[in-house]
Each structure stands twice: as structure tokens, then as C-alpha cells.
Write an enzyme that holds these catalytic residues in place. Sequence first.
Site, mmCIF file in Angstrom:
data_model
loop_
_atom_site.group_PDB
_atom_site.id
_atom_site.type_symbol
_atom_site.label_atom_id
_atom_site.label_comp_id
_atom_site.label_asym_id
_atom_site.label_seq_id
_atom_site.Cartn_x
_atom_site.Cartn_y
_atom_site.Cartn_z
ATOM 1 N N CYS A 23 -16.592 -4.915 -6.944
ATOM 2 C CA CYS A 23 -17.083 -4.700 -5.588
ATOM 3 C C CYS A 23 -16.457 -5.772 -4.721
ATOM 4 O O CYS A 23 -16.878 -6.907 -4.724
ATOM 5 C CB CYS A 23 -18.593 -4.812 -5.526
ATOM 6 N N ARG A 63 -16.967 1.476 -3.116
ATOM 7 C CA ARG A 63 -15.788 2.285 -2.788
ATOM 8 C C ARG A 63 -15.840 3.544 -3.640
ATOM 9 O O ARG A 63 -15.153 3.659 -4.647
ATOM 10 C CB ARG A 63 -14.503 1.498 -3.038
ATOM 11 N N ASN A 105 0.795 -1.233 0.000
ATOM 12 C CA ASN A 105 0.000 0.000 0.000
ATOM 13 C C ASN A 105 0.826 1.281 0.000
ATOM 14 O O ASN A 105 0.272 2.367 -0.133
ATOM 15 C CB ASN A 105 -0.981 0.008 1.185
HETATM 16 C C1 UD1 Z 1 -6.760 2.006 1.455
HETATM 17 C C2 UD1 Z 1 -5.984 0.728 1.381
HETATM 18 C C3 UD1 Z 1 -6.823 -0.429 1.901
HETATM 19 C C4 UD1 Z 1 -7.321 -0.133 3.287
HETATM 20 C C5 UD1 Z 1 -8.017 1.229 3.340
HETATM 21 C C6 UD1 Z 1 -8.403 1.656 4.751
HETATM 22 C C7 UD1 Z 1 -4.486 1.027 -0.494
HETATM 23 C C8 UD1 Z 1 -4.111 0.633 -1.885
HETATM 24 N N1 UD1 Z 1 -5.606 0.477 -0.004
HETATM 25 O O1 UD1 Z 1 -7.913 1.864 0.612
HETATM 26 O O2 UD1 Z 1 -6.010 -1.611 1.916
HETATM 27 O O3 UD1 Z 1 -8.249 -1.124 3.679
HETATM 28 O O4 UD1 Z 1 -7.160 2.248 2.805
HETATM 29 O O5 UD1 Z 1 -7.296 1.643 5.588
HETATM 30 O O6 UD1 Z 1 -3.783 1.773 0.148
HETATM 31 N N2 UD1 Z 1 -14.707 6.603 0.815
HETATM 32 C C9 UD1 Z 1 -15.753 7.375 0.330
HETATM 33 N N3 UD1 Z 1 -15.475 8.285 -0.643
HETATM 34 C C10 UD1 Z 1 -14.223 8.481 -1.144
HETATM 35 C C11 UD1 Z 1 -13.161 7.688 -0.633
HETATM 36 C C12 UD1 Z 1 -13.437 6.764 0.352
HETATM 37 O O7 UD1 Z 1 -16.889 7.230 0.757
HETATM 38 O O8 UD1 Z 1 -14.045 9.344 -2.025
HETATM 39 C C13 UD1 Z 1 -14.985 5.597 1.856
HETATM 40 C C14 UD1 Z 1 -14.750 4.163 1.375
HETATM 41 O O9 UD1 Z 1 -15.853 3.658 0.696
HETATM 42 C C15 UD1 Z 1 -14.478 3.428 2.655
HETATM 43 C C16 UD1 Z 1 -13.766 4.485 3.506
HETATM 44 O O10 UD1 Z 1 -14.061 5.751 2.917
HETATM 45 O O11 UD1 Z 1 -15.680 3.074 3.274
HETATM 46 C C17 UD1 Z 1 -12.248 4.306 3.588
HETATM 47 O O12 UD1 Z 1 -11.714 4.297 2.300
HETATM 48 P P1 UD1 Z 1 -10.223 4.759 1.995
HETATM 49 O O13 UD1 Z 1 -9.529 5.159 3.257
HETATM 50 O O14 UD1 Z 1 -10.288 5.736 0.898
HETATM 51 O O15 UD1 Z 1 -9.588 3.390 1.492
HETATM 52 P P2 UD1 Z 1 -8.746 3.146 0.182
HETATM 53 O O16 UD1 Z 1 -7.828 4.272 -0.070
HETATM 54 O O17 UD1 Z 1 -9.661 2.702 -0.918
#
Ligand code: UD1
Length: 419
Positions: free
Chosen positions: A116, A121, A23
Amino acid sequence: MQKLIIKGGKRLRGEISLQGCKNSALPIIAASLLCGEDCTLHNCPELTDVYSAARILNCLGCRCGFSGNTVMVDSSEVTGTEIPEVLMREMRSSIIFMGAMLGRMGECTVSVPGGCELGPRPIDMHLAAMRKMGVDIREGGGRIICRAAGGRAKGAKINLSFPSVGATENIILCAVTADGETVVNNAAREPEICDLCGFLRACGARISGDGESRIVIEGQLKLTGCEYSIMPDRIAGATYLSMTAASGGEIILKNACVQDMEPFLTVLEQTGCSIYTGGQNIYLRSGPRLRAVPDRIRTMPHPGFPTDAQAVLMAALTVADGTSVFEENIFDCRYRHTDALVKMGADIQVLGKVAVVKGVSALSGACVEATDLRGGAAMAAAALAAEGTSEITRICHIDRGYEKFEESIKAIGGEICRV
Ligand code: UD1
């Protein structure tokens, strides 16, 4: 299609040197686009997701070369501004290229990363932040066309409604070469954010506050190349520790990021394992039976308990004495591994975001299908603890995040093979 065959019931014992972190490797590879020069990245894990990131760079006109765990990226020439949909779909985190492309070219065309795996996401926070930085974004037919006014994004004050890891990374990537200062409030504090910022600083970027909730980035006209070593993978570490704990074994985890793993280690210690840390090593010794974790295990943004370690710890707790309760607060759909664990004899009840795990005396081997990356690893952990033989199919999920998975497990005495 390949599968893993695991003969369980053995006490695991041995040493593993931890792989580099997936990551942080992914956003750092994307960030190398910003340098316009040669970058050399050490300790980069050899994973399918890393190869997907390299394919994206190649398709934009950069050159990537691999030599073991070292990746060389030459981003002096960029010939494209569009990532084809097929590459966007290969890896969900391809969206982090958006910030890097805007930072380098001032424009990009991407698509919503499909699939999904852990529930919806969305990327609304990413898009809102880019718009705030003066980027015009048009969406249609599955494509997202982004253009910074005047070819360069503008610094802005961005308040995230949730500390999203990906959104924080995209903002940083876009802001390091933007015009003016960017402030991110409620930024993600994950160690991988600090690793990305460490790399960017080595390239000449001006960033402060990473690891805290408020990150300040001063945009620079140009960055340079650098040589950088990627941090160890705390989630792979949590996986091998959970496997060993479940088997009543002992392990020395070398090259570990001990401090970054503390939120996980604090919970694991409550199962009765003895854990000692020193330098970059973690030593764990587990008794013949684990104890259930008395407090509810709530997944939270860092420094809370990591959502990525929820499944592997759950696998271990299926054979603990007593009842443990998980609360998944980050993703809506992150209990897809539980059906497979139940098939192996685990007693797990899922109700919305809560999973109640009643420890059983033993699991038994079964044929199961990996549902996602960490869920697949949890099935392997359960299979190693189970009596008899298990088969895990759809292991492409596991290959996205674990380097030399079978070799590592064999190194601690696990009986595993790929057929
Ligand atoms: C990253 C990690 C993943 C980890 C996650 C949380 C990488 C490649 N992946 O995923 O392994 O599980 O962090 O620690 O680094 N959300 C929204 N809108 C947005 C963005 C996010 O609603 O624009 C929500 C997502 O649906 C989720 C939450 O926020 O429920 C956390 O997501 P996020 O922290 O963005 O995770 P990732 O970056 O996708």
C-alpha cells in the site's frame, strides 16, 4: 541500506538530458511478449522496476539483454504462463503483464500486486474488462487464474467508469491479438498510452484513437518484432524543474516531451518562473523567491495536472511567498511525504484530499525516510532548497523511477552523495 546525503541551499544551474519514461517502458516491455520475435527498445531507463519487468519476461521463458539504455527482448519462446507471487510483489505495475500474457498465451496466473504505497489500488476495472473479453477469471488464495475461452480473447465494447491508466493498458494489450474489434470508452489519455500504442503499431497492431477517450483496436492474429525508442519521462522532467525552481536557479532540460509536460508547465509558470520551450528543450529560470500558485492545484487524469508531479511541486511551494492549495483526486493516500517536509520546517496542513501549503522563509536540513517514489523525490527537492544537510533513507523507492539521480543533480550543481 543506502541513503542520500544532501547539502542544500545552493542555487542549481546547468543542463540535464531527460531519461526515458518508466511508465511507458514497463508496459512496452510487457507488450514485447506479444511479438514472438526480437524487439529492440532504445531510450529505456536503467531502473529497478525495468529490471523487475525483465525478470518477469525471463521467468516466462523470454530472453532479455541490456546494453546501456537499449533492451533486446527475444520472445520467440514462451515456456510459462504463471508469474510467481514474489515477482508480482516486486513491482505494483506487474499487473500489466496480465493483458500481454492473455494476448500471447490465452491464459495466465498472476496475483494481486501487494503493498500500500498510495492507498488501495484495486484492479476491479482490469478484471471486469478481461471478463467482458471472454476471459474466465478465478480468484483464490491470492492467485488470479485467467483463461480465454478457446485460447483467444474476444473483442468487446468496454466502458471504463474511470480512465484508469493500467486498465486501459491491459485492455489494449489483450485486444491487439483478440478476435474482433475492441472499443474502449473513457480510456486514459496519458502520453504513455500513446507511446505503448506507437510501439504496438510498429509491431503491426491496428489501434486508433489513443490520446483520445475512445480507443479502437482491431485484433490481429500475429504481431512482429520491431525497433522502438521510448519517450522521455515527463515526471522526471517535472522533478528536476521543481528542484531548480525551489533553489532560485536555472536549467535547460534537454530531450523533453514539451507538449506532454504542458499541464505541469502551465502551473509551474504561475510561481513566477520564466519558462521557454523550443524543440525538445525546456529552459527555466527562477527568481530568488517563488510565488504561491493562486488557483487550487487539482490532480486529474491527463491532460489535467499529473498526480505524479504533486509531491515534487509541493516541495518547491513550501518555500514560496503565500499559500498554495493542492487537491489530490487520483489516489487516497498520496500525502505521505508531507510529514518529512514538515520535519524540514514546511507549513502544511492536510485535510482529506486537500493540502494547504503556507510558504515559509526557509527549510532546514533533516533526517527523513522516503515513503514512496515521488514522495522520496520531493524530499530530495526540499533538501536541496533547505539550509544545512539532510539524510534521506529508504531510497530504494527513488531508485524505482529515477535513473542516475545523483549524477543528474550534480550536473546542475547540487551537493548530493550516496553512502
Ligand atoms: C499509473 C502510473 C502512476 C500514476 C497513475 C495515475 C504506471 C506504472 N503507473 O498507475 O505512476 O500515478 O497511473 O496517473 O504507469 N482504480 C480502481 N480500479 C482499478 C484501477 C484503478 O479503482 O481497477 C483506481 C486507483 O485506485 C486510483 C485510480 O483508479 O485511485 C487511478 O489508477 P490508475 O490510473 O489505474 O493508475 P495506475 O495504472 O495504477
